[in-house]
Design a protein around this motif. Sequence first.
Motif, PDB file in Angstrom:
ATOM      1  N   LEU A  38       0.708  -1.554   0.127  1.00 38.56           N
ATOM      2  CA  LEU A  38      -0.101   0.017  -0.295  1.00 38.56           C
ATOM      3  C   LEU A  38       0.995   2.035   0.190  1.00 38.56           C
ATOM      4  CD1 LEU A  38      -2.705  -1.065   2.071  1.00 38.56           C
ATOM      5  CD2 LEU A  38      -2.758  -1.409   0.392  1.00 38.56           C
ATOM      6  N   ILE A  39       2.336   1.070   0.696  1.00 37.85           N
ATOM      7  CA  ILE A  39       2.827   2.564   0.262  1.00 37.85           C
ATOM      8  C   ILE A  39       3.252   2.505  -1.059  1.00 37.85           C
ATOM      9  CG2 ILE A  39       5.073   3.205   0.925  1.00 37.85           C
ATOM     10  CD1 ILE A  39       5.102   1.713   3.416  1.00 37.85           C
ATOM     11  N   ALA A  40       3.509   1.488  -1.475  1.00 34.70           N
ATOM     12  CA  ALA A  40       3.941   1.390  -3.125  1.00 34.70           C
ATOM     13  C   ALA A  40       2.586   1.984  -4.031  1.00 34.70           C
ATOM     14  CB  ALA A  40       4.476   0.213  -3.318  1.00 34.70           C
ATOM     15  N   LEU A  41       1.411   1.046  -3.576  1.00 32.39           N
ATOM     16  CA  LEU A  41       0.200   2.194  -4.476  1.00 32.39           C
ATOM     17  C   LEU A  41       0.725   3.389  -3.837  1.00 32.39           C
ATOM     18  CD1 LEU A  41      -2.382   0.893  -5.882  1.00 32.39           C
ATOM     19  CD2 LEU A  41      -3.784   1.202  -3.700  1.00 32.39           C
ATOM     20  N   THR A  42       0.526   3.947  -3.299  1.00 33.27           N
ATOM     21  CA  THR A  42       0.602   5.357  -2.688  1.00 33.27           C
ATOM     22  C   THR A  42       1.164   6.173  -3.852  1.00 33.27           C
ATOM     23  OG1 THR A  42      -0.520   5.108  -0.340  1.00 33.27           O
ATOM     24  CG2 THR A  42       0.734   7.626  -1.476  1.00 33.27           C
ATOM     25  N   ILE A  43       2.754   5.516  -3.605  1.00 34.01           N
ATOM     26  CA  ILE A  43       3.498   6.002  -4.572  1.00 34.01           C
ATOM     27  C   ILE A  43       3.568   6.043  -5.687  1.00 34.01           C
ATOM     28  CG2 ILE A  43       6.086   6.086  -5.022  1.00 34.01           C
ATOM     29  CD1 ILE A  43       6.883   4.929  -2.675  1.00 34.01           C
ATOM     30  N   VAL A  44       2.439   4.916  -6.281  1.00 28.71           N
ATOM     31  CA  VAL A  44       2.290   5.234  -7.613  1.00 28.71           C
ATOM     32  C   VAL A  44       1.620   5.795  -8.194  1.00 28.71           C
ATOM     33  CG1 VAL A  44       0.856   3.561  -9.600  1.00 28.71           C
ATOM     34  CG2 VAL A  44       2.791   2.932  -8.246  1.00 28.71           C
ATOM     35  N   LEU A  45       0.431   6.494  -7.559  1.00 25.73           N
ATOM     36  CA  LEU A  45      -0.591   7.330  -6.675  1.00 25.73           C
ATOM     37  C   LEU A  45      -0.120   8.980  -7.502  1.00 25.73           C
ATOM     38  CD1 LEU A  45      -4.077   7.788  -6.868  1.00 25.73           C
ATOM     39  CD2 LEU A  45      -3.457   8.386  -4.431  1.00 25.73           C
ATOM     40  N   PHE A  46       0.534   9.178  -6.340  1.00 24.54           N
ATOM     41  CA  PHE A  46       1.360  10.036  -6.725  1.00 24.54           C
ATOM     42  C   PHE A  46       1.903  10.751  -7.710  1.00 24.54           C
ATOM     43  CE2 PHE A  46       0.440  10.636  -1.894  1.00 24.54           C
ATOM     44  CZ  PHE A  46      -0.616  11.848  -2.732  1.00 24.54           C
ATOM     45  N   ALA A  47       2.238   9.628  -8.556  1.00 22.12           N
ATOM     46  CA  ALA A  47       3.388   9.542  -9.492  1.00 22.12           C
ATOM     47  C   ALA A  47       2.620   9.835 -10.395  1.00 22.12           C
ATOM     48  CB  ALA A  47       4.330   8.688  -9.892  1.00 22.12           C
ATOM     49  N   LEU A  48       1.877   9.230 -10.679  1.00 26.54           N
ATOM     50  CA  LEU A  48       0.107   8.998 -12.132  1.00 26.54           C
ATOM     51  C   LEU A  48       0.039  10.825 -11.969  1.00 26.54           C
ATOM     52  CD1 LEU A  48      -1.380   5.488 -11.788  1.00 26.54           C
ATOM     53  CD2 LEU A  48       0.114   6.605 -13.539  1.00 26.54           C
TER      54      LEU A  48
END
Length: 219
Positions: A38-48
């Motif tokens: 979920l940390i990785a999911l958050t990083i991807v969310l902000f990157a997108l």
Amino acid sequence: MTLSPRLAFFNIAATLAYLGLAVLGGGGFATFFSHPALIALTIVLFALSGAGLFTEGNLSSGEREDRGNRWVLPAFGLLGLLAAFLPAYTDRIGFWTFGGESLRWLGVLLFAAGGALRLWPVFVLGRRFSGLVAIQPGHTLVTTGIYRVIRNPSYLGLLVNSLGWALAFRSGVGVLLTVLTIPPLVARMGAEERLLRAHFGPEYEAYRARTWRLIPGLY
């Protein structure tokens, strides 16, 4: 080129609100971020979200708009709010969940891939990409790249992105919400294709005859 300041603000606010609802559903920051996936999911969310700031997507009604299709916008909005909160909430309470950590990471990968596919056509189309079903000034038909195969790659990306979000929380409810996104999405595609057919005539008919609407070999 980038989004207008107003749309950029909306993009940032929507991203923070989406993550905030997920964190709330997940039981707070400590519980939510106890899962590496979920940390990785958050990083991807902000990157997108950050990448989206460099597109020329807009909400212009252009030269000609199908206003009858605007009902899908609140439908997508409601489904988006539910998708932000419910998968994380059902994950926390163990309601209708399945799989384990591997499924979470698969979800992260699908969320990233779907998000990239969602944004790619926005960069390609530039100012021709509108959140409304509309013909923009100087509108031309794009039939190269991924558009050579499917006519609605951004919508395929949306579905993959939504499914990835659901799987990151191991959420059956999230998968159901992804399925519920399909009817308004099909209605949206139908409205767009009718408008493009009316505007481009035989050129669009020929393009439509040699491509798939959403999924190559299937639909």
